[in-house]
Design a protein around this motif. Structure first.
Motif, PDB file in Angstrom:
ATOM      1  N   GLN A   1      13.164  38.157 134.170  1.00 46.57           N
ATOM      2  CA  GLN A   1      12.512  38.354 135.170  1.00 46.57           C
ATOM      3  C   GLN A   1      11.952  36.982 135.862  1.00 46.57           C
ATOM      4  O   GLN A   1      11.533  36.137 135.009  1.00 46.57           O
ATOM      5  CB  GLN A   1      11.232  39.395 135.259  1.00 46.57           C
ATOM      6  CG  GLN A   1      11.832  40.686 134.883  1.00 46.57           C
ATOM      7  CD  GLN A   1      10.624  41.642 134.868  1.00 46.57           C
ATOM      8  OE1 GLN A   1       9.672  41.326 134.129  1.00 46.57           O
ATOM      9  NE2 GLN A   1      10.493  42.648 135.459  1.00 46.57           N
TER      10      GLN A   1
ATOM     11  N   SER B   1      12.019  37.044 128.865  1.00 47.05           N
ATOM     12  CA  SER B   1      12.303  37.743 130.101  1.00 47.05           C
ATOM     13  C   SER B   1      13.041  37.018 130.771  1.00 47.05           C
ATOM     14  O   SER B   1      12.879  35.705 131.038  1.00 47.05           O
ATOM     15  CB  SER B   1      11.098  38.230 130.529  1.00 47.05           C
ATOM     16  OG  SER B   1      11.112  38.816 131.700  1.00 47.05           O
TER      17      SER B   1
ATOM     18  N   THR C   1       8.732  35.285 137.765  1.00 49.62           N
ATOM     19  CA  THR C   1       7.444  35.007 137.992  1.00 49.62           C
ATOM     20  C   THR C   1       6.955  36.214 138.929  1.00 49.62           C
ATOM     21  O   THR C   1       6.221  36.961 138.949  1.00 49.62           O
ATOM     22  CB  THR C   1       6.863  33.739 138.218  1.00 49.62           C
ATOM     23  OG1 THR C   1       7.266  32.772 137.353  1.00 49.62           O
ATOM     24  CG2 THR C   1       5.164  33.850 138.193  1.00 49.62           C
TER      25      THR C   1
ATOM     26  N   GLU D   1       5.275  43.964 139.346  1.00 50.38           N
ATOM     27  CA  GLU D   1       5.124  45.175 138.579  1.00 50.38           C
ATOM     28  C   GLU D   1       3.496  45.323 138.119  1.00 50.38           C
ATOM     29  O   GLU D   1       3.299  46.391 137.644  1.00 50.38           O
ATOM     30  CB  GLU D   1       5.990  45.038 137.088  1.00 50.38           C
ATOM     31  CG  GLU D   1       7.434  44.998 137.259  1.00 50.38           C
ATOM     32  CD  GLU D   1       8.168  44.912 136.381  1.00 50.38           C
ATOM     33  OE1 GLU D   1       7.530  44.506 135.090  1.00 50.38           O
ATOM     34  OE2 GLU D   1       9.622  44.867 136.379  1.00 50.38           O
TER      35      GLU D   1
ATOM     36  N   GLU E   1       8.770  38.674 140.080  1.00 52.14           N
ATOM     37  CA  GLU E   1       8.896  40.395 139.658  1.00 52.14           C
ATOM     38  C   GLU E   1       8.028  40.641 138.554  1.00 52.14           C
ATOM     39  O   GLU E   1       7.875  42.071 138.777  1.00 52.14           O
ATOM     40  CB  GLU E   1      10.373  40.127 139.392  1.00 52.14           C
ATOM     41  CG  GLU E   1      11.434  40.170 140.223  1.00 52.14           C
ATOM     42  CD  GLU E   1      12.913  39.877 139.677  1.00 52.14           C
ATOM     43  OE1 GLU E   1      13.818  40.544 140.155  1.00 52.14           O
ATOM     44  OE2 GLU E   1      13.172  39.031 138.672  1.00 52.14           O
ATOM     45  N   ARG E   2       7.727  39.738 137.721  1.00 52.86           N
ATOM     46  CA  ARG E   2       6.546  40.191 136.768  1.00 52.86           C
ATOM     47  C   ARG E   2       5.462  40.503 137.464  1.00 52.86           C
ATOM     48  O   ARG E   2       4.874  41.615 137.081  1.00 52.86           O
ATOM     49  CB  ARG E   2       6.455  39.103 135.699  1.00 52.86           C
ATOM     50  CG  ARG E   2       7.611  39.048 134.816  1.00 52.86           C
ATOM     51  CD  ARG E   2       7.159  38.084 133.442  1.00 52.86           C
ATOM     52  NE  ARG E   2       6.752  36.810 133.900  1.00 52.86           N
ATOM     53  CZ  ARG E   2       7.528  35.970 134.182  1.00 52.86           C
ATOM     54  NH1 ARG E   2       8.896  35.886 133.828  1.00 52.86           N
ATOM     55  NH2 ARG E   2       7.305  34.366 134.357  1.00 52.86           N
ATOM     56  N   SER E   3       5.106  39.965 138.524  1.00 54.71           N
ATOM     57  CA  SER E   3       3.583  40.065 139.296  1.00 54.71           C
ATOM     58  C   SER E   3       3.733  41.380 140.119  1.00 54.71           C
ATOM     59  O   SER E   3       2.999  42.113 140.014  1.00 54.71           O
ATOM     60  CB  SER E   3       3.536  38.931 140.090  1.00 54.71           C
ATOM     61  OG  SER E   3       2.237  39.148 140.676  1.00 54.71           O
TER      62      SER E   3
END
Length: 272
Positions: free
Chosen positions: A4, A2, A6, A12, A8-10
């Motif tokens: 993204q 990915s 860290t 979501e 941005e993943r969190s």
């Protein structure tokens, strides 16, 4: 793999977040819009590190601060500030924790027990304080050696909070403006690079820039959050003892919040 960050993943997901606030308003000043938006989907805790004052005699800088707040008793002022912070964060749906360290304006030097308080303590209290002035001590960001034990204590408290909250991300100030308490808080956050997100210190960032070299060394990328700023301004005004001193003209600039996040590549990310 990915692309993204860290962060941005969190963003979501719905994992808990922990925010470190140097003083009893900094988290809302710098991160209030993001925090309020995210309380709808995750548990957020704001831990404020420097929440207490020492009794008089006070330095000239401390007395000036109390005059700006219109409360000349330090104990009463910090009781009011703690109550404001709890009320604002509760209304936002946020858990609040006050870690009880003494604000730099009021932090005294450790003195040998055999040395009694003397007349000079009252006549020139700057001699007995760790940071005697704001401009030449607190605002230069040079952390006194005498704060080492305090820092170790705060590190332990934050480690315990991370364990208790199971937070996926840890937010701390980037140290814009170089206030020594903000720099200490930044250092505590930097103990957890795998969880770390830094935020730009508002309103210091209206006049000062972040330390780009330091951020680059840590591999952090810029991320801006611009929604919910009007609501954030209303929250800031609920810090009654602070708002007039922070914004003498009464207007609170609607400046998008800036974060520095770990992530891939060299891109600069901005929120939509």
């Amino acid at each position: 793999m990915s692309n993204q960050t860290t962060f941005e993943r969190s963003l979501e997901g719905n994992a808990p977040w922990l925010f470190l606030s140097p003083h009893l308003d900094d988290a809302v000043l710098s991160c209030g819009a993001l925090i309020e938006a995210q309380t709808r989907q995750r548990e957020i805790t704001v831990a404020t590190l420097f929440t207490e004052a020492m009794p008089a005699p006070h330095t000239r800088a401390a007395r000036s601060f109390m005059r700006q707040c219109s409360v000349m008793d330090a104990g009463s002022l910090f009781q009011a500030r703690q109550a404001e912070d709890r009320a604002v964060l509760k209304a936002m749906g946020v858990q609040s924790v006050h870690l009880g360290a003494v604000d730099a304006l009021f932090r005294g030097r450790r003195r040998p027990a055999k040395l009694r308080r003397g007349v000079w303590d009252a006549l020139l209290p700057e001699l007995t304080h760790r940071y005697p002035t704001f401009r030449f001590d607190i605002a230069l960001g040079r952390i006194a050696r005498g704060d080492r034990e305090l820092i170790r204590h705060l590190q332990g408290s934050v480690a315990e909070l991370l364990h208790q909250t199971n937070s996926e991300l840890l937010f701390c100030p980037a140290g814009v403006g170089k206030h020594v308490d903000h720099m200490i808080t930044r250092g505590v956050g930097e103990e957890y690079p795998e969880k770390l997100v830094m935020y730009s210190d508002f309103p210091y960032d209206l006049a000062s820039e972040p330390d780009e070299d330091h951020l680059s060394e840590m591999g952090l990328l810029r991320f801006t959050w611009g929604s919910g700023l009007e609501t954030k301004s209303r929250r800031i005004k609920e810090y009654i003892t602070q708002v007039d001193a922070l914004f003498p003209g009464g207007a609170i600039p609607l400046k998008p919040e800036t974060y520095f996040v770990p992530g891939p590549g060299n891109a600069v990310y901005e929120s939509i």
